[in-house]
Design a protein around this motif. Structure first.
Motif, PDB file in Angstrom:
ATOM      1  N   ARG A 127       0.751  -1.321   0.126  1.00 18.93           N
ATOM      2  CA  ARG A 127      -0.050  -0.094  -0.178  1.00 18.93           C
ATOM      3  C   ARG A 127       0.737   1.199   0.082  1.00 18.93           C
ATOM      4  N   ARG A 128       1.981   1.085   0.597  1.00 16.49           N
ATOM      5  CA  ARG A 128       2.856   2.425   0.687  1.00 16.49           C
ATOM      6  C   ARG A 128       3.571   2.533  -0.635  1.00 16.49           C
ATOM      7  N   GLN A 129       3.837   1.549  -1.365  1.00 16.47           N
ATOM      8  CA  GLN A 129       4.533   1.688  -2.557  1.00 16.47           C
ATOM      9  C   GLN A 129       3.614   2.113  -3.702  1.00 16.47           C
ATOM     10  N   MET A 130       2.356   1.729  -3.467  1.00 15.38           N
ATOM     11  CA  MET A 130       1.497   2.421  -4.732  1.00 15.38           C
ATOM     12  C   MET A 130       0.223   3.119  -4.071  1.00 15.38           C
ATOM     13  N   GLN A 131       0.440   4.236  -4.668  1.00 20.15           N
ATOM     14  CA  GLN A 131      -0.539   5.430  -4.572  1.00 20.15           C
ATOM     15  C   GLN A 131      -1.342   5.983  -5.720  1.00 20.15           C
ATOM     16  N   VAL A 132      -2.296   6.863  -5.479  1.00 19.60           N
ATOM     17  CA  VAL A 132      -3.170   7.258  -6.376  1.00 19.60           C
ATOM     18  C   VAL A 132      -3.671   8.515  -6.416  1.00 19.60           C
ATOM     19  N   VAL A 133      -3.759   9.282  -7.577  1.00 22.50           N
ATOM     20  CA  VAL A 133      -4.297  10.652  -7.333  1.00 22.50           C
ATOM     21  C   VAL A 133      -5.501  10.526  -8.652  1.00 22.50           C
ATOM     22  N   PHE A 134      -6.748  11.014  -8.010  1.00 20.04           N
ATOM     23  CA  PHE A 134      -7.846  10.670  -8.534  1.00 20.04           C
ATOM     24  C   PHE A 134      -8.196  12.152  -9.370  1.00 20.04           C
ATOM     25  N   GLN A 135      -9.186  11.757 -10.390  1.00 22.72           N
ATOM     26  CA  GLN A 135      -9.544  12.930 -11.087  1.00 22.72           C
ATOM     27  C   GLN A 135     -10.034  14.068 -10.672  1.00 22.72           C
ATOM     28  N   ASP A 136     -10.897  14.111  -9.383  1.00 21.25           N
ATOM     29  CA  ASP A 136     -11.606  15.296  -8.869  1.00 21.25           C
ATOM     30  C   ASP A 136     -10.990  15.681  -7.647  1.00 21.25           C
ATOM     31  N   PRO A 137     -10.429  16.705  -7.525  1.00 18.61           N
ATOM     32  CA  PRO A 137      -9.495  17.508  -6.354  1.00 18.61           C
ATOM     33  C   PRO A 137     -10.475  17.679  -5.405  1.00 18.61           C
ATOM     34  N   GLN A 162      -5.338  19.989  -6.480  1.00 20.92           N
ATOM     35  CA  GLN A 162      -4.608  18.705  -7.092  1.00 20.92           C
ATOM     36  C   GLN A 162      -3.489  18.630  -6.527  1.00 20.92           C
ATOM     37  N   ARG A 163      -2.665  19.870  -6.440  1.00 18.79           N
ATOM     38  CA  ARG A 163      -1.221  19.661  -6.061  1.00 18.79           C
ATOM     39  C   ARG A 163      -1.353  19.196  -4.425  1.00 18.79           C
ATOM     40  N   ILE A 164      -2.061  19.387  -3.662  1.00 18.87           N
ATOM     41  CA  ILE A 164      -2.249  18.968  -2.479  1.00 18.87           C
ATOM     42  C   ILE A 164      -2.275  17.287  -2.507  1.00 18.87           C
ATOM     43  N   ALA A 165      -3.310  16.939  -3.315  1.00 16.55           N
ATOM     44  CA  ALA A 165      -3.615  15.712  -3.568  1.00 16.55           C
ATOM     45  C   ALA A 165      -2.412  14.768  -4.064  1.00 16.55           C
ATOM     46  N   ILE A 166      -1.530  15.364  -4.922  1.00 20.41           N
ATOM     47  CA  ILE A 166      -0.159  14.698  -5.372  1.00 20.41           C
ATOM     48  C   ILE A 166       0.795  14.862  -4.075  1.00 20.41           C
ATOM     49  N   ALA A 167       0.790  15.783  -3.123  1.00 18.64           N
ATOM     50  CA  ALA A 167       1.495  15.861  -2.210  1.00 18.64           C
ATOM     51  C   ALA A 167       1.214  14.761  -1.091  1.00 18.64           C
ATOM     52  N   ARG A 168      -0.022  14.495  -0.944  1.00 20.61           N
ATOM     53  CA  ARG A 168      -0.453  13.449  -0.141  1.00 20.61           C
ATOM     54  C   ARG A 168      -0.049  12.015  -0.642  1.00 20.61           C
ATOM     55  N   ALA A 169      -0.158  11.807  -2.102  1.00 19.55           N
ATOM     56  CA  ALA A 169       0.452  10.575  -2.600  1.00 19.55           C
ATOM     57  C   ALA A 169       1.735  10.407  -2.436  1.00 19.55           C
ATOM     58  N   LEU A 170       2.677  11.472  -2.358  1.00 19.43           N
ATOM     59  CA  LEU A 170       4.020  11.394  -2.180  1.00 19.43           C
ATOM     60  C   LEU A 170       4.504  11.214  -0.752  1.00 19.43           C
ATOM     61  N   SER A 171       3.646  11.454   0.206  1.00 21.67           N
ATOM     62  CA  SER A 171       3.925  11.525   1.548  1.00 21.67           C
ATOM     63  C   SER A 171       4.277  10.365   2.188  1.00 21.67           C
ATOM     64  N   VAL A 172       4.233   9.112   1.650  1.00 22.84           N
ATOM     65  CA  VAL A 172       4.576   7.856   1.997  1.00 22.84           C
ATOM     66  C   VAL A 172       5.757   7.411   1.285  1.00 22.84           C
ATOM     67  N   GLU A 173       6.288   8.172   0.355  1.00 22.26           N
ATOM     68  CA  GLU A 173       7.632   7.935  -0.563  1.00 22.26           C
ATOM     69  C   GLU A 173       7.113   6.431  -1.249  1.00 22.26           C
ATOM     70  N   PRO A 174       6.128   6.567  -2.282  1.00 20.74           N
ATOM     71  CA  PRO A 174       5.929   5.654  -2.982  1.00 20.74           C
ATOM     72  C   PRO A 174       6.719   5.377  -4.147  1.00 20.74           C
ATOM     73  N   GLY A 175       7.056   4.466  -5.026  1.00 23.82           N
ATOM     74  CA  GLY A 175       7.583   4.161  -6.117  1.00 23.82           C
ATOM     75  C   GLY A 175       6.522   4.105  -7.205  1.00 23.82           C
ATOM     76  N   PHE A 176       5.302   3.948  -7.289  1.00 31.51           N
ATOM     77  CA  PHE A 176       4.525   3.966  -8.494  1.00 31.51           C
ATOM     78  C   PHE A 176       3.409   4.446  -7.875  1.00 31.51           C
TER      79      PHE A 176
END
Length: 268
Positions: A92-102, A163-177
């Motif tokens: 779960r930490r390695q795989m994150q998602v950014v959805f369409q609707d911020p 959407q930038r905040i959603a991207i930051a949230r996805a990056l918060s757990v240091e994913p690879g994908f």
């Protein structure tokens, strides 16, 4: 010797039951029908198709958020659906998602700081609340937002900022994908260009691997290395960006190419 793909999708099938009358035979709708592809580490693989083509369903199965009817997904050569307990949490930490609707993807009751540190707490990143907050501030800088935004709520931001905040949230757990599911389609063209440039820069800086799901082949031309075109649950055409754009083989692909106004000028 070819390196093992980070993501391998093998003959994925997803069937959904169709409601019928009490005495009629059970029927199914085939949403995804035998889809296979590989994504090499550090690259962007685009899955393109019209609404209802099955591309988002594939993304959910790749993320292990939806079980496949048949087929499998491998992460770094290992099946994902069989993982349990700590192995599943690590995935779960390695795989994150950014959805369409911020507007829908952020919890309106949580501050930006709470949204960015929630995953850190689950995955035990940071030795203290102060350290996690400092990391959250750095994440905001990475997506070109001021650290002062930490104590504000989502409704105080524009769509592009959310959407930038959603991207930051996805990056918060240091994913690879990261699966990017129509990440710019709810934004106007000028804001789209800013978000796409940010995603490309983050990929370059952090070595990220993307599955980019979209209906817009013009955006794909800017973002992707490889493209697969989906129609009615199947991949009908695939290749490099140059191959798909310069010599599309399917009428469906040619129609997709012609359907969307160009964002090229805004991306420059």
């Amino acid at each position: 010797m070819t390196a093992t793909p980070l993501i391998s999708v093998r003959n994925l099938v997803k069937e959904f039951p169709v409601r019928r009358g009490l005495f009629t035979k059970r029927q199914v709708k085939v949403a995804v029908d035998g889809v296979s592809f590989d994504i090499q580490q550090g690259t962007t693989f685009a899955l393109v198709g019209e609404s209802g083509s099955g591309k988002t369903t594939v993304g959910l199965m790749v993320l292990d958020l939806l079980p496949p009817t048949r087929g499998e997904v491998l992460y770094a050569g290992e099946p994902i659906h069989a993982r349990k307990g700590r192995e599943r949490l690590a995935l779960r930490r390695q795989m994150q998602v950014v959805f369409q609707d911020p507007y829908a993807s952020l919890n309106a009751r949580m501050t930006v700081a709470e949204a960015l540190t929630e995953g850190m707490m689950i995955h035990r990143i940071g030795a203290s609340a102060r350290e996690r907050r400092e990391r959250a501030a750095e994440l905001l800088r990475q997506v070109n937002l001021p650290p002062e935004a930490l104590d504000r709520y989502p409704h105080e931001f524009s769509g592009g900022q959310r959407q930038r905040i959603a991207i930051a949230r996805a990056l918060s757990v240091e994913p690879g994908f990261i699966v990017l599911d129509e990440p710019t389609s709810a934004l106007d063209v000028s804001v789209q260009s800013q978000v796409l440039n940010l995603l490309r820069q983050l990929q370059q800086d952090l070595g990220l691997t993307y599955l980019f799901i979209t209906h817009n082949l013009d955006v794909v031309g800017y973002m992707a290395d490889e493209v697969a075109v989906m129609e009615r649950g199947r991949i009908v055409e695939r290749g490099t960006v140059d191959e798909i754009f310069d010599n599309p083989q399917q009428e469906y692909t040619r129609r997709l190419l012609a359907a969307v106004p160009s964002v090229e000028a805004a991306l420059r």
